[in-house]
Write a protein that holds these residues in place. Structure first.
Motif: not given
Length: 140
Positions: A57-69
């Motif tokens: 969950a952590a990597p997916v979550s971090l990737w999602a919010i970083l990608r969205s900006g």
């Protein structure tokens, strides 16, 4: 209306939301599973399950919010940061083990809320961008 992700960050939000929901269901269903199916209860009660879920969950979550900006938006960044922290605390910090289920449920709920807010904000930003483009196209 069915939400269909158009960008990788939206897809990651959906995956993160799904993983958070799985975590909540796992924590809430655990007592029933232990009572009804003792052989499966031993598997689902294993502490490493929480560690695997946070590792996914952590990597997916971090990737999602970083990608969205949109991680700087308090309604996205704060619940997601606290959610990941609580899940990690429940999974890896031994003194919290007695409260692992409620801490995990709270963390997964916050993480799911952060993904939901991120998805909604990405969608509203895209709509306003599309509206601005179409308005400029009509006036030009």
């Amino acid at each position: 209306m069915i939400f269909r992700p158009k960008r990788p960050s939206e897809f990651a939000d959906l995956i993160g939301l799904f993983l958070s929901i799985i975590c909540v269901v796992h924590c809430l269903a655990l007592p029933a599973v232990i009572l009804l199916l003792p052989s499966l209860g031993v598997f689902f009660q294993a502490h490493w399950i929480h560690q695997v879920l946070i590792a996914l969950a952590a990597p997916v979550s971090l990737w999602a919010i970083l990608r969205s900006g949109l991680w700087r938006q308090y309604q996205v960044g704060i619940p997601m940061a606290f959610g990941i922290a609580l899940l990690a605390l429940a999974a890896f910090y031994k003194p919290v083990e007695a409260f692992e289920a409620p801490v995990s449920i709270l963390g997964a709920g916050l993480l799911a809320f952060g993904h939901y807010r991120n998805t909604r904000l990405v969608h509203s930003v895209q709509q306003s961008t599309n509206s601005a483009r179409s308005a400029r196209g009509r006036t030009d």
